[in-house]
Design an enzyme around this catalytic site. Structure first.
Site, short mmCIF file in Angstrom:
data_model
loop_
_atom_site.label_atom_id
_atom_site.label_comp_id
_atom_site.label_asym_id
_atom_site.label_seq_id
_atom_site.Cartn_x
_atom_site.Cartn_y
_atom_site.Cartn_z
N VAL A 67 0.76 -1.13 -0.15
CA VAL A 67 0.00 -0.03 -0.09
C VAL A 67 0.76 1.26 0.04
O VAL A 67 0.14 2.43 -0.29
CB VAL A 67 -1.07 0.12 1.17
CG1 VAL A 67 -2.04 -1.24 0.87
CG2 VAL A 67 -0.25 0.03 2.65
N TYR A 158 6.10 4.96 14.50
CA TYR A 158 4.59 4.31 14.64
C TYR A 158 3.77 5.04 15.39
O TYR A 158 2.39 5.30 14.79
CB TYR A 158 4.63 2.96 15.19
CG TYR A 158 3.41 1.93 15.48
CD1 TYR A 158 3.04 1.29 14.41
CD2 TYR A 158 2.74 1.69 16.60
CE1 TYR A 158 1.85 0.54 14.51
CE2 TYR A 158 1.68 1.23 16.77
CZ TYR A 158 0.84 0.50 15.65
OH TYR A 158 -0.17 -0.30 15.74
N ALA A 159 3.63 5.58 16.33
CA ALA A 159 2.77 6.31 17.13
C ALA A 159 2.54 7.61 16.56
O ALA A 159 1.40 7.93 16.58
CB ALA A 159 3.44 6.92 18.53
N ALA A 160 3.47 8.22 16.04
CA ALA A 160 2.89 9.43 14.99
C ALA A 160 1.98 9.01 14.01
O ALA A 160 1.27 9.81 13.47
CB ALA A 160 4.55 9.95 14.57
N SER A 161 2.34 8.05 13.12
CA SER A 161 1.54 7.57 11.99
C SER A 161 0.02 7.47 12.52
O SER A 161 -0.78 7.79 12.06
CB SER A 161 2.22 6.58 11.38
OG SER A 161 1.84 5.15 12.13
N LYS A 162 -0.07 6.83 13.72
CA LYS A 162 -1.43 6.59 14.17
C LYS A 162 -1.95 7.65 15.00
O LYS A 162 -3.31 7.67 14.77
CB LYS A 162 -1.34 5.21 15.31
CG LYS A 162 -0.73 3.91 14.56
CD LYS A 162 -1.91 3.44 13.69
CE LYS A 162 -1.51 2.03 13.13
NZ LYS A 162 -2.35 1.71 12.20
#
Length: 252
Positions: A67, A158-162
């Site tokens: 993706v 990861y936290a930033a993307s979420k």
């Protein structure tokens, strides 16, 4: 007395990214069992196909796609529009997690996480929304994480993307409100999925076992079925946090 709920997805078309494992695979199998045609998108499908009933395979359209590749996602959705008369739901579960402290993380690692977890959702939405707007119906679900608010050592990308996904989906919900298209965000809790189990330490897993618990992917399915069905017709722009008591959680 027990109150039970059942869903029927006969003739429905559901697109699921991250369908090769974890929550995406569990949802793919369940929707296919309930009669839906499922477009199962992932870089690989070995875990999804393992032990899958041959009769269900006919309901699952396997697409090997990364993706984070915009051109490939665009081509895929063009094919989907030609093959299927409609698209009833898009569940965007594809994600990766790389655990590296921020001062040690390379720009390449940062981009890899953001390209999959955030840009990948954008590419899928950008290609999916026109179809849902034209048919004036549809449900979109994306996934956030408790780490978006609490953080965790090594999980900054990861936290930033979420965290960013919440703003993206809330804005999308506002844009689609007049088209009868819903967009919501689900925080599934800590689950025994590759995205968690493959990067977590035994100390971290023990921490969660002794606190909120580690649930199975199947435990999220009832909530997802609600979000993509007409039962949630009046719910959009919401962020749902999936909480559970592990000993009582039912596997679907």
């Amino acid at each position: 007395m027990t109150i039970s709920v059942s869903y029927k997805f006969d003739d429905a078309v559901v697109l699921i990214t991250g369908a090769g494992s974890g929550i995406g695979a569990a949802l793919t199998r369940h929707c296919a069992r309930e009669g839906a045609s499922v477009i199962a998108i992932d870089r690989g499908h070995d875990n999804l196909l393992r032990g899958l009933n041959p009769s269900l395979r006919n309901k699952i359209d396997l697409r090997q796609v990364d993706v984070s590749d915009e051109a490939t996602v665009t081509r895929l959705l063009d094919e989907v529009r030609r093959k299927y008369p409609r698209l009833d739901a898009a569940v965007l579960a594809a994600a990766i997690q790389i655990r590296t402290n921020l001062d040690e993380m390379t720009a390449k690692e940062w981009r890899k996480v953001i390209d999959t977890n955030l840009n990948g959702v954008f590419y899928c939405l950008h290609a999916t929304i026109p179809l849902m707007k034209a048919q004036r119906s549809g449900a979109i679900v994306a996934f956030t994480s408790g780490l978006a608010l609490t953080g965790w050592p090594g999980a900054s990308a990861y936290a930033a993307s979420k965290a960013a996904l919440i703003g993206m989906i809330k804005s999308t919900a506002q844009e689609l409100r007049n088209y009868n298209v819903r967009a919501n965000v689900l925080s599934p809790g800590v689950r025994a999925t590759p995205i968690f189990m493959d990067v977590s330490t035994e100390t971290e897993r023990e921490h969660y076992r002794n606190s909120i618990g580690i649930g199975e992917p199947e435990g999220v399915i009832p909530t997802l079925l609600y979000l993509i069905s007409d039962a949630s017709a009046n719910l959009t722009g919401a962020v749902l946090e999936h909480r559970f008591t592990p000993v009582n959680e039912q596997t679907q």
